[in-house]
Design a protein around this motif. Sequence first.
Motif, PDB file in Angstrom:
ATOM      1  N   LYS A  78      46.082  40.752  69.227  1.00  0.00           N
ATOM      2  CA  LYS A  78      44.978  39.941  68.705  1.00  0.00           C
ATOM      3  C   LYS A  78      45.509  38.804  67.829  1.00  0.00           C
ATOM      4  CE  LYS A  78      41.515  43.655  68.614  1.00  0.00           C
ATOM      5  NZ  LYS A  78      40.682  44.513  67.718  1.00  0.00           N
ATOM      6  N   THR A  79      46.549  39.093  67.069  1.00  0.00           N
ATOM      7  CA  THR A  79      47.174  38.068  66.232  1.00  0.00           C
ATOM      8  C   THR A  79      47.767  36.973  67.106  1.00  0.00           C
ATOM      9  OG1 THR A  79      47.675  39.765  64.582  1.00  0.00           O
ATOM     10  CG2 THR A  79      48.821  37.671  64.367  1.00  0.00           C
ATOM     11  N   GLY A  80      48.383  37.367  68.204  1.00  0.00           N
ATOM     12  CA  GLY A  80      48.920  36.392  69.134  1.00  0.00           C
ATOM     13  C   GLY A  80      47.843  35.513  69.747  1.00  0.00           C
ATOM     14  N   ILE A  81      46.719  36.108  70.099  1.00  0.00           N
ATOM     15  CA  ILE A  81      45.599  35.336  70.647  1.00  0.00           C
ATOM     16  C   ILE A  81      45.105  34.320  69.616  1.00  0.00           C
ATOM     17  CG2 ILE A  81      43.199  35.495  71.395  1.00  0.00           C
ATOM     18  CD1 ILE A  81      43.965  38.240  72.643  1.00  0.00           C
ATOM     19  N   CYS A  82      45.059  34.738  68.349  1.00  0.00           N
ATOM     20  CA  CYS A  82      44.626  33.848  67.274  1.00  0.00           C
ATOM     21  C   CYS A  82      45.569  32.665  67.103  1.00  0.00           C
ATOM     22  CB  CYS A  82      44.520  34.643  65.974  1.00  0.00           C
ATOM     23  SG  CYS A  82      44.035  33.685  64.521  1.00  0.00           S
ATOM     24  N   LEU A  83      46.862  32.900  67.299  1.00  0.00           N
ATOM     25  CA  LEU A  83      47.864  31.870  67.031  1.00  0.00           C
ATOM     26  C   LEU A  83      48.282  31.063  68.265  1.00  0.00           C
ATOM     27  CD1 LEU A  83      50.206  33.945  64.680  1.00  0.00           C
ATOM     28  CD2 LEU A  83      48.741  32.047  63.981  1.00  0.00           C
ATOM     29  N   LYS A  84      47.870  31.470  69.443  1.00  0.00           N
ATOM     30  CA  LYS A  84      48.415  30.888  70.670  1.00  0.00           C
ATOM     31  C   LYS A  84      48.140  29.392  70.814  1.00  0.00           C
ATOM     32  CE  LYS A  84      46.589  31.731  74.644  1.00  0.00           C
ATOM     33  NZ  LYS A  84      46.097  32.428  75.862  1.00  0.00           N
ATOM     34  N   ASP A  85      47.032  28.925  70.296  1.00  0.00           N
ATOM     35  CA  ASP A  85      46.670  27.514  70.486  1.00  0.00           C
ATOM     36  C   ASP A  85      47.381  26.569  69.526  1.00  0.00           C
ATOM     37  OD1 ASP A  85      44.996  28.155  72.590  1.00  0.00           O
ATOM     38  OD2 ASP A  85      43.225  28.352  71.310  1.00  0.00           O
ATOM     39  N   TYR A  86      48.206  27.093  68.615  1.00  0.00           N
ATOM     40  CA  TYR A  86      48.946  26.226  67.695  1.00  0.00           C
ATOM     41  C   TYR A  86      50.234  25.691  68.322  1.00  0.00           C
ATOM     42  CZ  TYR A  86      45.781  27.748  64.006  1.00  0.00           C
ATOM     43  OH  TYR A  86      44.666  27.991  63.246  1.00  0.00           O
TER      44      TYR A  86
ATOM     45  N   THR B  65      56.426  43.663  66.593  1.00  0.00           N
ATOM     46  CA  THR B  65      55.226  42.880  66.295  1.00  0.00           C
ATOM     47  C   THR B  65      55.371  41.448  66.802  1.00  0.00           C
ATOM     48  OG1 THR B  65      54.752  44.230  64.329  1.00  0.00           O
ATOM     49  CG2 THR B  65      53.708  42.063  64.447  1.00  0.00           C
ATOM     50  N   ALA B  66      56.529  40.850  66.568  1.00  0.00           N
ATOM     51  CA  ALA B  66      56.773  39.489  67.046  1.00  0.00           C
ATOM     52  C   ALA B  66      56.686  39.413  68.564  1.00  0.00           C
ATOM     53  CB  ALA B  66      58.136  38.999  66.567  1.00  0.00           C
ATOM     54  N   HIS B  67      57.233  40.419  69.245  1.00  0.00           N
ATOM     55  CA  HIS B  67      57.191  40.437  70.708  1.00  0.00           C
ATOM     56  C   HIS B  67      55.752  40.519  71.215  1.00  0.00           C
ATOM     57  CE1 HIS B  67      58.240  41.360  74.844  1.00  0.00           C
ATOM     58  NE2 HIS B  67      57.454  42.424  74.775  1.00  0.00           N
ATOM     59  N   LEU B  68      54.944  41.349  70.587  1.00  0.00           N
ATOM     60  CA  LEU B  68      53.557  41.501  71.018  1.00  0.00           C
ATOM     61  C   LEU B  68      52.743  40.238  70.734  1.00  0.00           C
ATOM     62  CD1 LEU B  68      53.079  45.153  69.806  1.00  0.00           C
ATOM     63  CD2 LEU B  68      52.991  44.387  72.184  1.00  0.00           C
ATOM     64  N   ILE B  69      53.009  39.601  69.603  1.00  0.00           N
ATOM     65  CA  ILE B  69      52.324  38.338  69.287  1.00  0.00           C
ATOM     66  C   ILE B  69      52.655  37.284  70.338  1.00  0.00           C
ATOM     67  CG2 ILE B  69      52.263  36.386  67.672  1.00  0.00           C
ATOM     68  CD1 ILE B  69      52.670  38.447  65.407  1.00  0.00           C
ATOM     69  N   THR B  70      53.929  37.091  70.592  1.00  0.00           N
ATOM     70  CA  THR B  70      54.344  36.024  71.498  1.00  0.00           C
ATOM     71  C   THR B  70      54.043  36.348  72.961  1.00  0.00           C
ATOM     72  OG1 THR B  70      56.600  36.939  71.490  1.00  0.00           O
ATOM     73  CG2 THR B  70      56.127  35.148  69.948  1.00  0.00           C
ATOM     74  N   SER B  71      53.735  37.608  73.276  1.00  0.00           N
ATOM     75  CA  SER B  71      53.343  37.951  74.640  1.00  0.00           C
ATOM     76  C   SER B  71      52.034  37.271  75.033  1.00  0.00           C
ATOM     77  CB  SER B  71      53.202  39.473  74.789  1.00  0.00           C
ATOM     78  OG  SER B  71      52.050  39.960  74.109  1.00  0.00           O
ATOM     79  N   GLN B  72      51.301  36.784  74.032  1.00  0.00           N
ATOM     80  CA  GLN B  72      50.033  36.107  74.288  1.00  0.00           C
ATOM     81  C   GLN B  72      50.188  34.584  74.378  1.00  0.00           C
ATOM     82  OE1 GLN B  72      47.357  38.268  74.825  1.00  0.00           O
ATOM     83  NE2 GLN B  72      49.112  39.656  74.658  1.00  0.00           N
ATOM     84  N   PHE B  73      51.387  34.073  74.144  1.00  0.00           N
ATOM     85  CA  PHE B  73      51.615  32.625  74.150  1.00  0.00           C
ATOM     86  C   PHE B  73      51.787  32.114  75.579  1.00  0.00           C
ATOM     87  CE2 PHE B  73      53.667  32.234  69.627  1.00  0.00           C
ATOM     88  CZ  PHE B  73      52.492  32.720  69.081  1.00  0.00           C
ATOM     89  N   ASP B  74      51.317  30.896  75.818  1.00  0.00           N
ATOM     90  CA  ASP B  74      51.500  30.241  77.106  1.00  0.00           C
ATOM     91  C   ASP B  74      52.733  29.338  77.105  1.00  0.00           C
ATOM     92  OD1 ASP B  74      49.129  31.365  78.190  1.00  0.00           O
ATOM     93  OD2 ASP B  74      47.933  29.833  77.186  1.00  0.00           O
ATOM     94  N   GLN B  75      53.102  28.826  75.941  1.00  0.00           N
ATOM     95  CA  GLN B  75      54.201  27.871  75.842  1.00  0.00           C
ATOM     96  C   GLN B  75      55.549  28.586  75.759  1.00  0.00           C
ATOM     97  OE1 GLN B  75      52.105  28.643  73.415  1.00  0.00           O
ATOM     98  NE2 GLN B  75      53.183  28.844  71.470  1.00  0.00           N
ATOM     99  N   ASP B  76      56.608  27.845  76.041  1.00  0.00           N
ATOM    100  CA  ASP B  76      57.959  28.358  75.827  1.00  0.00           C
ATOM    101  C   ASP B  76      58.217  28.475  74.330  1.00  0.00           C
ATOM    102  OD1 ASP B  76      58.462  28.399  78.552  1.00  0.00           O
ATOM    103  OD2 ASP B  76      59.297  26.366  78.550  1.00  0.00           O
ATOM    104  N   PHE B  77      59.020  29.456  73.948  1.00  0.00           N
ATOM    105  CA  PHE B  77      59.332  29.646  72.529  1.00  0.00           C
ATOM    106  C   PHE B  77      60.690  30.305  72.413  1.00  0.00           C
ATOM    107  CE2 PHE B  77      57.179  33.421  74.030  1.00  0.00           C
ATOM    108  CZ  PHE B  77      57.971  34.437  73.549  1.00  0.00           C
TER     109      PHE B  77
END
Length: 207
Positions: A39-47, A63-75
């Motif tokens: 959920k935290t990743g979904i909240c942050l994904k558009d930044y 936690t970092a892995h689960l957050i970034t699993s929601q990102f669309d961009q490269d990181f």
Amino acid sequence: MQRLFFVRHGMTEYNLADRVQGGDIDSPLLPQSLEDAKKTGICLKDYGLQQIIASPQKRAVETAHLITSQFDQDFTTHYTDDLKEFGYGSWEGSSILLWRETSPDSFYNLRNRPDLYDPSKFGGETYPELIARGSRAIHRSIEQFPENDLLFVGHSITWTTTLLSLVGMDLKDLRSQEPLANTSISELGYAKGKFILNAWNQTDHLR
């Protein structure tokens, strides 16, 4: 202004059991924490966050892995020991209640008077030592990625003391703010060598 986002790791078994969990120990994330991190990743994904800086402790890494699993961009994720949790020496893994009952002055100063806290008898870390390494990691990241907003994933006391110190709060007052919830989001703004506190302990995304 550069935006710096700070997330505390998800709740662990030791958090739930009220056990001391510092920089030398880990315990597994709870099942609900896995969902909260997403959920935290979904909240942050558009930044569009492309640089993630995290503690190397297992609870923060997961936690970092689960957050970034929601990102669309490269990181890219970077790990640094400077962002480990506060070191509690021989109290690591012990019951928080036992510490409070057997060493009430020490425990009180830990929670209420960072300027008076002395962990030398049990090999712990001091607040100034924690703040020095936490601040070093943040400044180093800003220097490395001055054109990027940044995401940091780490620990409650590391974030509390470091962030509030960076915005100018006195050492004795660093535990005066509400405690950071697991998978909460806090935010600093940075420009021209100065930090401002934009958000503290945001949890609306977890509802």
